[in-house]
Design a protein around this motif. Structure first.
Motif, mmCIF file in Angstrom:
data_model
loop_
_atom_site.group_PDB
_atom_site.id
_atom_site.type_symbol
_atom_site.label_atom_id
_atom_site.label_comp_id
_atom_site.label_asym_id
_atom_site.label_seq_id
_atom_site.Cartn_x
_atom_site.Cartn_y
_atom_site.Cartn_z
ATOM 1 N N ALA A 135 -26.016 -15.761 19.173
ATOM 2 C CA ALA A 135 -26.780 -15.135 20.267
ATOM 3 C C ALA A 135 -28.087 -14.547 19.738
ATOM 4 O O ALA A 135 -29.136 -14.645 20.385
ATOM 5 C CB ALA A 135 -25.928 -14.046 20.921
ATOM 6 N N ARG A 136 -28.025 -13.950 18.539
ATOM 7 C CA ARG A 136 -29.236 -13.383 17.939
ATOM 8 C C ARG A 136 -30.251 -14.474 17.612
ATOM 9 O O ARG A 136 -31.453 -14.296 17.816
ATOM 10 C CB ARG A 136 -28.851 -12.632 16.652
ATOM 11 N N ASP A 137 -29.774 -15.638 17.162
ATOM 12 C CA ASP A 137 -30.688 -16.729 16.835
ATOM 13 C C ASP A 137 -31.401 -17.258 18.087
ATOM 14 O O ASP A 137 -32.562 -17.687 18.012
ATOM 15 C CB ASP A 137 -29.920 -17.858 16.132
ATOM 16 N N VAL A 138 -30.691 -17.209 19.224
ATOM 17 C CA VAL A 138 -31.327 -17.633 20.485
ATOM 18 C C VAL A 138 -32.493 -16.673 20.808
ATOM 19 O O VAL A 138 -33.578 -17.102 21.204
ATOM 20 C CB VAL A 138 -30.286 -17.633 21.639
ATOM 21 N N VAL A 139 -32.255 -15.374 20.577
ATOM 22 C CA VAL A 139 -33.306 -14.375 20.843
ATOM 23 C C VAL A 139 -34.506 -14.626 19.909
ATOM 24 O O VAL A 139 -35.663 -14.618 20.340
ATOM 25 C CB VAL A 139 -32.770 -12.937 20.620
ATOM 26 N N ARG A 140 -34.187 -14.851 18.650
ATOM 27 C CA ARG A 140 -35.279 -15.085 17.682
ATOM 28 C C ARG A 140 -36.106 -16.318 18.054
ATOM 29 O O ARG A 140 -37.334 -16.318 17.932
ATOM 30 C CB ARG A 140 -34.695 -15.258 16.281
ATOM 31 N N ALA A 141 -35.421 -17.369 18.510
ATOM 32 C CA ALA A 141 -36.134 -18.602 18.900
ATOM 33 C C ALA A 141 -37.031 -18.318 20.106
ATOM 34 O O ALA A 141 -38.195 -18.765 20.148
ATOM 35 C CB ALA A 141 -35.116 -19.702 19.222
ATOM 36 N N ALA A 142 -36.508 -17.539 21.064
ATOM 37 C CA ALA A 142 -37.310 -17.179 22.245
ATOM 38 C C ALA A 142 -38.523 -16.344 21.826
ATOM 39 O O ALA A 142 -39.624 -16.510 22.356
ATOM 40 C CB ALA A 142 -36.447 -16.401 23.240
ATOM 41 N N HIS A 143 -38.310 -15.470 20.850
ATOM 42 C CA HIS A 143 -39.406 -14.623 20.363
ATOM 43 C C HIS A 143 -40.487 -15.478 19.684
ATOM 44 O O HIS A 143 -41.680 -15.258 19.897
ATOM 45 C CB HIS A 143 -38.849 -13.583 19.382
ATOM 46 N N THR A 144 -40.046 -16.446 18.899
ATOM 47 C CA THR A 144 -41.010 -17.329 18.228
ATOM 48 C C THR A 144 -41.871 -18.058 19.264
ATOM 49 O O THR A 144 -43.088 -18.185 19.096
ATOM 50 C CB THR A 144 -40.252 -18.359 17.342
ATOM 51 N N ARG A 145 -41.229 -18.500 20.355
ATOM 52 C CA ARG A 145 -41.995 -19.217 21.402
ATOM 53 C C ARG A 145 -43.001 -18.285 22.077
ATOM 54 O O ARG A 145 -44.158 -18.652 22.280
ATOM 55 C CB ARG A 145 -41.031 -19.788 22.457
ATOM 56 N N SER A 146 -42.566 -17.055 22.388
ATOM 57 C CA SER A 146 -43.490 -16.138 23.076
ATOM 58 C C SER A 146 -44.623 -15.704 22.149
ATOM 59 O O SER A 146 -45.766 -15.543 22.577
ATOM 60 C CB SER A 146 -42.738 -14.923 23.636
ATOM 61 N N ILE A 180 -31.344 -3.980 17.362
ATOM 62 C CA ILE A 180 -32.281 -5.011 17.838
ATOM 63 C C ILE A 180 -33.435 -5.150 16.847
ATOM 64 O O ILE A 180 -33.809 -6.254 16.447
ATOM 65 C CB ILE A 180 -32.817 -4.655 19.251
ATOM 66 N N ALA A 181 -33.966 -3.991 16.423
ATOM 67 C CA ALA A 181 -35.068 -4.016 15.445
ATOM 68 C C ALA A 181 -34.624 -4.717 14.161
ATOM 69 O O ALA A 181 -35.368 -5.531 13.593
ATOM 70 C CB ALA A 181 -35.522 -2.592 15.142
ATOM 71 N N GLY A 182 -33.397 -4.410 13.719
ATOM 72 C CA GLY A 182 -32.867 -5.056 12.515
ATOM 73 C C GLY A 182 -32.725 -6.557 12.707
ATOM 74 O O GLY A 182 -33.019 -7.342 11.796
ATOM 75 N N GLY A 183 -32.315 -6.960 13.920
ATOM 76 C CA GLY A 183 -32.167 -8.395 14.221
ATOM 77 C C GLY A 183 -33.488 -9.139 14.137
ATOM 78 O O GLY A 183 -33.530 -10.325 13.811
ATOM 79 N N PHE A 184 -34.589 -8.441 14.413
ATOM 80 C CA PHE A 184 -35.925 -9.053 14.314
ATOM 81 C C PHE A 184 -36.548 -8.811 12.933
ATOM 82 O O PHE A 184 -37.741 -9.019 12.749
ATOM 83 C CB PHE A 184 -36.849 -8.467 15.390
ATOM 84 N N GLU A 185 -35.737 -8.299 11.998
ATOM 85 C CA GLU A 185 -36.172 -8.023 10.618
ATOM 86 C C GLU A 185 -37.318 -7.015 10.549
ATOM 87 O O GLU A 185 -38.174 -7.077 9.666
ATOM 88 C CB GLU A 185 -36.550 -9.319 9.897
ATOM 89 N N LYS A 186 -37.336 -6.086 11.516
ATOM 90 C CA LYS A 186 -38.405 -5.075 11.515
ATOM 91 C C LYS A 186 -38.047 -3.856 10.662
ATOM 92 O O LYS A 186 -38.873 -2.981 10.472
ATOM 93 C CB LYS A 186 -38.668 -4.586 12.955
ATOM 94 N N LEU A 187 -36.798 -3.800 10.190
ATOM 95 C CA LEU A 187 -36.389 -2.626 9.401
ATOM 96 C C LEU A 187 -36.413 -2.911 7.897
ATOM 97 O O LEU A 187 -35.946 -2.090 7.109
ATOM 98 C CB LEU A 187 -34.989 -2.164 9.821
ATOM 99 N N ASN A 188 -36.953 -4.069 7.519
ATOM 100 C CA ASN A 188 -37.004 -4.409 6.083
ATOM 101 C C ASN A 188 -38.105 -3.592 5.416
ATOM 102 O O ASN A 188 -39.257 -4.012 5.319
ATOM 103 C CB ASN A 188 -37.261 -5.901 5.890
ATOM 104 N N ALA A 189 -37.740 -2.400 4.974
ATOM 105 C CA ALA A 189 -38.742 -1.457 4.457
ATOM 106 C C ALA A 189 -39.051 -1.687 2.988
ATOM 107 O O ALA A 189 -40.165 -1.422 2.526
ATOM 108 C CB ALA A 189 -38.256 -0.027 4.657
ATOM 109 N N VAL A 190 -38.073 -2.160 2.219
ATOM 110 C CA VAL A 190 -38.279 -2.274 0.769
ATOM 111 C C VAL A 190 -38.112 -3.726 0.334
ATOM 112 O O VAL A 190 -37.099 -4.349 0.613
ATOM 113 C CB VAL A 190 -37.273 -1.382 -0.001
ATOM 114 N N ASN A 191 -39.161 -4.221 -0.322
ATOM 115 C CA ASN A 191 -39.153 -5.603 -0.811
ATOM 116 C C ASN A 191 -39.154 -5.548 -2.342
ATOM 117 O O ASN A 191 -40.131 -5.105 -2.947
ATOM 118 C CB ASN A 191 -40.405 -6.311 -0.270
#
Lengths: 573, 50
Positions: free
Chosen positions: A359-370, A211-222
């Motif tokens: 399904a993940r994109d639906v979650v991301r869209a809901a997250h953007t709204r909240s 779930i964290a990866g789906g929200f791009e929260k695990l992107n540790a190295v840029n």
């Protein structure tokens, strides 16, 4: 907090402080008081270096940073292992060989008295103010959450640090830091385990990471070379290297920790302990924040994590608008949770990659709204009260502690925050007191004073700096942006101090007058640049100040001439 | 006759007695290798969990 939590908190804090005082009760000589009894092993040094750097705000803010932005902040520490290797290989042998009590004493041996005074004064100015912020920053959060009196919280923290630091000196700081770090590790590990246990049934740790990866929260190295990106591998390695080199190599609050080692070997191993474990520790704290983010996708998350401030404004006239925003947020959170469960189900049912991605994109869209509503809530809060601090990430972890952890563990976690504050403040006060006595009082006013007088004056000056820190912390609430001001102040002076030491170690032909003049010119240039150029981020002044100091010293030497009459520069006799 | 007072020699600067880490250069190289492994591990996280 329950009485049991208060009991755990008070017993832990007082127990460690009094143990430190009891263990150092027979200490008599000035050397023992300022430097420690030179019996400190690498483990204690390693924990001491870690404890000095990790202040209370590290444990309050870093999980919030992980919650908001994911693991990327860990890159800030990427320069540290390289800086610690340079300190262990280059700086430490010079300090150990000349048996100096402070880093600035080395400048006096290598150059002259005025350069020593310059280095010591720059440190005292910067660290003296920063120690006030080390007390203030957690006090403001804890007093807001618990409704404690802010002034009393500041006074209690500062007074306890003064009592045991004055009593036992550098050795007491080392001993107490070891146990404070054990409390910190135990508390953070307990919070982590309980959070994993509190995830909803059917959501495993691996699911939570997905779930964290789906929200791009695990992107540790840029790996980006874009200078506008805030945290990248390259800015972390290069920017972090100079900042860490200056901090670990020249700041007496850190130098004092590793100079207390039994031998060069113990001091080096203590530094290498940090070179290896600091990044995993920071990554762990950030991961805690990332998993908090996942946790609050399932648990009811407040629209604004500083709940005390939010409730106060909801109850005030015009609070209905805030209530309406909160109601809309609650609905959106419910929608997001439903979308999240659909995504988890698609994964569990072995749906196609395209279906899972949809399904993940639906979650991301809901997250953007909240998140848009959360932003709206902050703007409404600011409109109602322009003085309110709308950045609520510092309150995420403390909210979890208070609402989700069992009685007794809450007390342990609050003890973690106080232990972190005390371990940093005590090291800072000890360093400030030692530097004032060794590099100012004994060097300028009483060079022939005896051991007993030195111990008494060290205690007096440690207490003096403690009172300065408390006063500054009490004053800090009148100007919230003082915290950033102190960080800026550090960056403006740190670079030149590092430059002084690099010239001392690397440019053996340069003498005291050239480096002193070069440092003053560099400092003046840095200050002029800071006040005239808007586009240079203040962290860059660490590098600019250092480079200017090295260059001007090297250029001035042939013009001014003369060598320092001090001891030979080489660490090898 | 009383023997002259001697200053004890400083403790030897020995690296840990672990194969591959018997010199400080070996210790520093090991730290850098661990750093590279850590960065690699962190970089892989979003690939493994997406």
């Amino acid at each position: 907090m329950s009485p049991l939590d208060y009991g755990v908190l008070v017993a832990t804090m007082l127990g460690i402080a009094f143990y430190g005082m009891w263990k150092t009760r027979g200490q008599r000589t000035f050397q023992d008081y300022v430097k420690g009894e030179s019996r400190v092993s690498w483990g204690t040094i390693g924990l001491g270096v870690m404890a000095t750097q990790a202040s209370a705000i590290t444990f309050l803010s870093t999980p919030g940073q992980g919650f908001e932005s994911g693991l990327g902040f860990v890159q800030n520490y990427f320069g540290m292992p390289f800086a610690l290797i340079v300190v262990a290989a280059l700086f430490l042998p010079f300090y150990q060989r000349l048996k100096v009590l402070t880093a600035y004493e080395y400048l006096g041996r290598r150059f002259d008295g005025k350069t020593r005074l310059l280095g010591a004064c720059l440190f005292l100015l910067q660290r003296g103010l920063a120690s006030g912020i080390t007390i203030y920053a957690p006090a403001i959060v804890l007093s807001t959450v618990f409704g404690w009196n802010l002034d009393l919280t500041i006074l209690a923290t500062g007074a306890l640090a003064i009592v045991y630091t004055v009593s036992g000196g550098n050795t007491a700081v080392s001993i107490t830091q070891k146990y404070q770090m054990l409390v910190i590790f135990a508390g953070m590990a307990t919070a982590f385990i309980i959070m994993l246990l509190r995830l909803p049934a059917g959501v495993s740790t691996v699911d939570a990471l997905h779930i964290a990866g789906g929200f791009e929260k695990l992107n540790a190295v840029n790996f980006s070379f874009d200078l506008n990106e805030r945290y990248t591998l390259w800015s972390g390695i290069f920017g972090g290297f100079f900042l860490s080199l200056s901090y670990f190599g020249t700041d007496q609050s850190q130098v004092g920790r590793y100079l207390s080692g039994t031998s060069l070997r113990e001091s080096r191993l203590g530094l290498m302990f940090n070179a290896v474990f600091k990044i995993p520790m920071q990554a762990f704290i950030l991961l805690l924040g990332v998993l908090l983010f996942v946790f609050y996708q399932f648990a009811p998350a407040p629209v604004f994590f500083d709940r005390a401030t939010w409730r106060q404004h909801v109850a005030a006239p015009g609070g209905e608008a805030l209530q309406a925003i909160e109601a809309r947020y609650t609905v959106l959170v419910g929608e997001k949770r439903a979308a999240l469960e659909a995504w988890m189900k698609a994964r569990a049912d072995g749906a196609s990659a395209a279906e899972i991605a949809a399904a993940r994109d639906v979650v991301r869209a809901a997250h953007t709204r909240s998140e848009a509503v959360r932003k709206e809530a902050k703007e409404a809060l600011r409109a109602a009260d322009p003085g309110v601090k709308v950045k609520d990430s510092d309150y995420v972890f403390i909210t979890f502690i208070l609402e989700q952890l069992p009685v007794g563990v809450v007390g342990l976690l609050i003890a973690v925050i106080f232990a972190a504050a005390l371990s940093s403040v005590a090291a800072e006060l000890s360093a400030l007191g030692s530097t004032t006595v060794v590099d100012l009082y004994r060097h300028v006013f009483r060079p022939t004073s005896g051991d007993g007088h030195g111990v008494v004056m060290s205690k007096v000056f440690t207490a003096f700096w403690g009172l300065v820190a408390i006063s500054f912390a009490l004053f800090a609430r009148l100007a919230e942006n003082l915290i950033e001001a102190v960080n800026i102040l550090g960056s403006l002076f740190y670079g030149v101090v590092l430059g002084l030491f690099l010239v001392a170690f690397l440019l053996r032909r340069v003498g005291g007058t050239a480096v002193f003049t070069g440092a003053l010119l560099s400092q003046a240039t840095v200050l002029v640049c800071y006040f005239t150029l808007d586009r240079v981020g203040y962290l860059w002044y660490n590098l600019i100040g250092c480079a200017l100091c090295v260059l001007t010293s090297a250029l001035l030497q042939p013009l001014i001439g003369g060598r320092s009459p001090g001891r030979p520069a080489s660490p090898v006799a | 006759m009383k023997a002259p007072t001697q200053t004890p020699p400083p403790p030897p600067d020995e690296a840990p007695d672990v194969p591959g880490l018997r010199s400080w250069g070996g210790v520093y190289r090991a730290v850098i290798i661990l750093f590279v492994l850590m960065v690699g591990l962190l970089a892989l996280l979003p690939v493994v969990f997406s």
